[in-house]
Design a protein around this motif. Structure first.
Motif, PDB file in Angstrom:
ATOM      1  N   ALA A 134      53.637  38.595  36.000  1.00  0.00           N
ATOM      2  CA  ALA A 134      54.037  37.556  36.955  1.00  0.00           C
ATOM      3  C   ALA A 134      55.556  37.571  37.127  1.00  0.00           C
ATOM      4  CB  ALA A 134      53.578  36.186  36.454  1.00  0.00           C
ATOM      5  N   SER A 151      56.733  40.658  39.223  1.00  0.00           N
ATOM      6  CA  SER A 151      56.424  40.619  40.661  1.00  0.00           C
ATOM      7  C   SER A 151      57.337  39.600  41.351  1.00  0.00           C
ATOM      8  CB  SER A 151      54.949  40.319  40.920  1.00  0.00           C
ATOM      9  OG  SER A 151      54.653  38.967  40.705  1.00  0.00           O
ATOM     10  N   ARG A 152      57.598  38.482  40.674  1.00  0.00           N
ATOM     11  CA  ARG A 152      58.475  37.462  41.266  1.00  0.00           C
ATOM     12  C   ARG A 152      59.929  37.960  41.328  1.00  0.00           C
ATOM     13  NH1 ARG A 152      60.439  31.855  39.146  1.00  0.00           N
ATOM     14  NH2 ARG A 152      60.796  30.762  41.106  1.00  0.00           N
ATOM     15  N   PHE A 212      60.296  40.174  44.333  1.00  0.00           N
ATOM     16  CA  PHE A 212      60.322  39.362  45.558  1.00  0.00           C
ATOM     17  C   PHE A 212      61.694  38.695  45.728  1.00  0.00           C
ATOM     18  CE2 PHE A 212      59.190  34.799  46.837  1.00  0.00           C
ATOM     19  CZ  PHE A 212      59.368  35.016  48.192  1.00  0.00           C
ATOM     20  N   SER A 225      64.433  30.279  36.586  1.00  0.00           N
ATOM     21  CA  SER A 225      63.182  30.495  35.836  1.00  0.00           C
ATOM     22  C   SER A 225      62.708  31.952  35.885  1.00  0.00           C
ATOM     23  CB  SER A 225      62.098  29.548  36.364  1.00  0.00           C
ATOM     24  OG  SER A 225      61.966  29.693  37.763  1.00  0.00           O
ATOM     25  N   HIS A 234      62.396  35.621  34.554  1.00  0.00           N
ATOM     26  CA  HIS A 234      62.512  36.116  33.185  1.00  0.00           C
ATOM     27  C   HIS A 234      61.965  37.538  33.091  1.00  0.00           C
ATOM     28  CE1 HIS A 234      58.205  35.165  32.138  1.00  0.00           C
ATOM     29  NE2 HIS A 234      58.377  34.433  33.221  1.00  0.00           N
ATOM     30  N   PRO A 254      62.590  31.124  50.268  1.00  0.00           N
ATOM     31  CA  PRO A 254      61.790  30.012  50.792  1.00  0.00           C
ATOM     32  C   PRO A 254      61.646  28.899  49.746  1.00  0.00           C
ATOM     33  CG  PRO A 254      60.407  31.939  50.340  1.00  0.00           C
ATOM     34  CD  PRO A 254      61.820  32.373  50.153  1.00  0.00           C
ATOM     35  N   ALA A 255      61.799  27.672  50.194  1.00  0.00           N
ATOM     36  CA  ALA A 255      61.703  26.535  49.270  1.00  0.00           C
ATOM     37  C   ALA A 255      60.238  26.133  49.097  1.00  0.00           C
ATOM     38  CB  ALA A 255      62.491  25.358  49.835  1.00  0.00           C
ATOM     39  N   PRO A 256      59.897  25.533  47.937  1.00  0.00           N
ATOM     40  CA  PRO A 256      58.505  25.115  47.714  1.00  0.00           C
ATOM     41  C   PRO A 256      58.060  24.017  48.671  1.00  0.00           C
ATOM     42  CG  PRO A 256      59.917  24.541  45.829  1.00  0.00           C
ATOM     43  CD  PRO A 256      60.748  25.356  46.756  1.00  0.00           C
ATOM     44  N   LEU A 300      57.830  28.950  56.504  1.00  0.00           N
ATOM     45  CA  LEU A 300      57.544  30.168  55.734  1.00  0.00           C
ATOM     46  C   LEU A 300      57.469  31.377  56.657  1.00  0.00           C
ATOM     47  CD1 LEU A 300      54.827  28.937  53.199  1.00  0.00           C
ATOM     48  CD2 LEU A 300      57.144  29.676  52.660  1.00  0.00           C
ATOM     49  N   PHE A 306      59.982  34.576  56.348  1.00  0.00           N
ATOM     50  CA  PHE A 306      59.492  35.946  56.141  1.00  0.00           C
ATOM     51  C   PHE A 306      59.804  36.806  57.374  1.00  0.00           C
ATOM     52  CE2 PHE A 306      56.756  36.475  52.257  1.00  0.00           C
ATOM     53  CZ  PHE A 306      57.141  35.291  51.636  1.00  0.00           C
ATOM     54  N   LEU A 357      51.237  38.854  50.226  1.00  0.00           N
ATOM     55  CA  LEU A 357      52.192  38.694  49.118  1.00  0.00           C
ATOM     56  C   LEU A 357      51.916  37.420  48.322  1.00  0.00           C
ATOM     57  CD1 LEU A 357      55.475  39.949  50.791  1.00  0.00           C
ATOM     58  CD2 LEU A 357      54.356  40.929  48.785  1.00  0.00           C
ATOM     59  N   THR A 415      50.141  36.730  43.860  1.00  0.00           N
ATOM     60  CA  THR A 415      50.445  35.812  42.758  1.00  0.00           C
ATOM     61  C   THR A 415      49.160  35.256  42.148  1.00  0.00           C
ATOM     62  OG1 THR A 415      50.562  33.852  44.134  1.00  0.00           O
ATOM     63  CG2 THR A 415      52.571  35.126  43.899  1.00  0.00           C
TER      64      THR A 415
HETATM   65  C1  HEM Z   1      55.819  32.101  50.067  1.00  0.00           C
HETATM   66  C2  HEM Z   1      56.875  31.508  49.584  1.00  0.00           C
HETATM   67  C3  HEM Z   1      57.058  31.215  48.115  1.00  0.00           C
HETATM   68  C4  HEM Z   1      57.510  30.074  47.583  1.00  0.00           C
HETATM   69  C5  HEM Z   1      57.974  28.832  48.343  1.00  0.00           C
HETATM   70  C6  HEM Z   1      57.461  30.210  46.155  1.00  0.00           C
HETATM   71  C7  HEM Z   1      57.865  29.253  45.249  1.00  0.00           C
HETATM   72  C8  HEM Z   1      57.644  29.317  43.893  1.00  0.00           C
HETATM   73  C9  HEM Z   1      57.976  28.285  42.947  1.00  0.00           C
HETATM   74  C10 HEM Z   1      58.632  26.947  43.268  1.00  0.00           C
HETATM   75  C11 HEM Z   1      57.598  28.700  41.720  1.00  0.00           C
HETATM   76  C12 HEM Z   1      57.725  27.952  40.374  1.00  0.00           C
HETATM   77  C13 HEM Z   1      59.013  28.356  39.738  1.00  0.00           C
HETATM   78  C14 HEM Z   1      59.306  27.649  38.422  1.00  0.00           C
HETATM   79  O1  HEM Z   1      58.401  27.508  37.592  1.00  0.00           O
HETATM   80  O2  HEM Z   1      60.454  27.256  38.235  1.00  0.00           O
HETATM   81  C15 HEM Z   1      57.021  30.021  41.890  1.00  0.00           C
HETATM   82  C16 HEM Z   1      56.500  30.784  40.871  1.00  0.00           C
HETATM   83  C17 HEM Z   1      56.056  32.063  41.035  1.00  0.00           C
HETATM   84  N1  HEM Z   1      56.116  32.815  42.182  1.00  0.00           N
HETATM   85 FE1  HEM Z   1      56.587  32.155  43.992  1.00  0.00          FE
HETATM   86  N2  HEM Z   1      56.995  31.457  45.858  1.00  0.00           N
HETATM   87  C18 HEM Z   1      56.719  32.107  47.019  1.00  0.00           C
HETATM   88  C19 HEM Z   1      56.265  33.401  47.180  1.00  0.00           C
HETATM   89  C20 HEM Z   1      56.047  34.263  46.146  1.00  0.00           C
HETATM   90  C21 HEM Z   1      55.777  35.673  46.280  1.00  0.00           C
HETATM   91  C22 HEM Z   1      55.755  36.429  47.615  1.00  0.00           C
HETATM   92  C23 HEM Z   1      55.597  36.168  45.031  1.00  0.00           C
HETATM   93  C24 HEM Z   1      55.287  37.563  44.573  1.00  0.00           C
HETATM   94  C25 HEM Z   1      54.866  38.538  45.329  1.00  0.00           C
HETATM   95  C26 HEM Z   1      55.748  35.053  44.108  1.00  0.00           C
HETATM   96  C27 HEM Z   1      55.564  35.124  42.756  1.00  0.00           C
HETATM   97  C28 HEM Z   1      55.621  34.044  41.917  1.00  0.00           C
HETATM   98  C29 HEM Z   1      55.196  34.089  40.527  1.00  0.00           C
HETATM   99  C30 HEM Z   1      54.546  35.298  39.843  1.00  0.00           C
HETATM  100  C31 HEM Z   1      55.465  32.861  39.980  1.00  0.00           C
HETATM  101  C32 HEM Z   1      55.223  32.437  38.532  1.00  0.00           C
HETATM  102  C33 HEM Z   1      56.368  32.974  37.743  1.00  0.00           C
HETATM  103  C34 HEM Z   1      56.232  32.868  36.238  1.00  0.00           C
HETATM  104  O3  HEM Z   1      55.407  32.107  35.763  1.00  0.00           O
HETATM  105  O4  HEM Z   1      57.022  33.552  35.569  1.00  0.00           O
HETATM  106  N3  HEM Z   1      56.036  33.938  44.818  1.00  0.00           N
HETATM  107  N4  HEM Z   1      57.083  30.356  43.211  1.00  0.00           N
END
Ligand code: HEM
Length: 193
Positions: free
Chosen positions: A55, A58-59, A62, A93, A95, A158-160, A167, A171, A184, A188
């Motif tokens: 996770a 991949s994040r 991105f 966040s 890591h 992008p913001a949550p 969005l 993108f 994408l 997740t």
């Molecule tokens: C579409 C817009 C997106 C928004 C608004 C967004 C927002 C967020 C937010 C707010 C978190 C929580 C962060 C935290 O715990 O502090 C998160 C976690 C995460 N996001 Fe996104 N995200 C987006 C797209 C994506 C994409 C495209 C990917 C990967 C291809 C991705 C992968 C992840 C992963 C894997 C986590 C969990 C990370 C972990 O637990 O280490 N996100 N995202």
């Protein structure tokens, strides 16, 4: 001047003004043939000890690609007055940076100064997703590492709180379609084993 010479001249001029070197899946075939394997090993080893690694990788990919392209600018540390992307609010966040460090270290032992960190991040994300039972894709290589990293630019992520139109726009500004956004976001959701 014949046409062939004109073509050659034009190619040389374009190559001079624009970095036209194309990315290719075979980029390291001769200079570091084991590059893919070395990155896979680093990811596999990390995943064996920590299930959150896929996770995180991949994040990381991105968040790297969204700011200044996939140039590993997310890996740079803050220095002096410059607060780097890594220290921007959405990246606090992030890591598992150690996985990239370990892969880079192993690559430097095998083929010093050849494989960019930008390619390592891209490859690591691909393996992390694939090894977790998600989809796989071809990674064209030859990315150059960026030298600029500014925390303030992480505002472009992008913001949550974004709605679907925001969005789509976010993108879209990076050449990604609605289809890309859905796919994408779906990544997740792959099963962690
Ligand atoms: C579409 C817009 C997106 C928004 C608004 C967004 C927002 C967020 C937010 C707010 C978190 C929580 C962060 C935290 O715990 O502090 C998160 C976690 C995460 N996001 Fe996104 N995200 C987006 C797209 C994506 C994409 C495209 C990917 C990967 C291809 C991705 C992968 C992840 C992963 C894997 C986590 C969990 C990370 C972990 O637990 O280490 N996100 N995202």
């Amino acid at each position: 001047m014949n046409v062939n010479f004109l073509n050659l001249l034009l190619t040389v001029i374009l190559a001079f003004f624009f970095d036209t070197e194309a990315l290719s899946p075979h980029y390291y075939d001769h200079t570091c043939p084991k590059a893919d394997q070395i990155v896979t090993n680093a990811v596999k080893k990390a995943m064996a000890n920590d299930k959150t690694v896929p996770a995180a990788l991949s994040r990381m990919h991105f968040h790297d690609c969204f700011i200044r392209g996939c140039d590993a600018s997310v890996l740079l540390d803050s220095k002096g007055k410059n607060k780097a992307e890594k220290d921007g609010p959405p990246n606090i966040s992030l890591h598992a940076f150690y996985v990239i460090d370990n892969a880079k270290k192993a690559l430097e032992e095998q083929c010093p100064g050849v494989v960019s960190c930008a390619d390592i991040v891209s490859l690591a994300a691909r393996y992390a997703v694939a090894l977790s039972g998600g989809p796989t894709w071809e990674v064209p290589k030859g990315r150059k590492d960026g030298k600029v990293s500014k925390a303030i630019e992480t505002r472009q992520l992008p913001a949550p709180t974004f709605n679907i139109s925001q969005l789509r726009q976010s993108f879209g500004q990076r050449g990604l379609s609605m289809h890309d956004l859905v796919v994408l976001s779906g990544i997740t959701d792959f099963p962690y084993t």
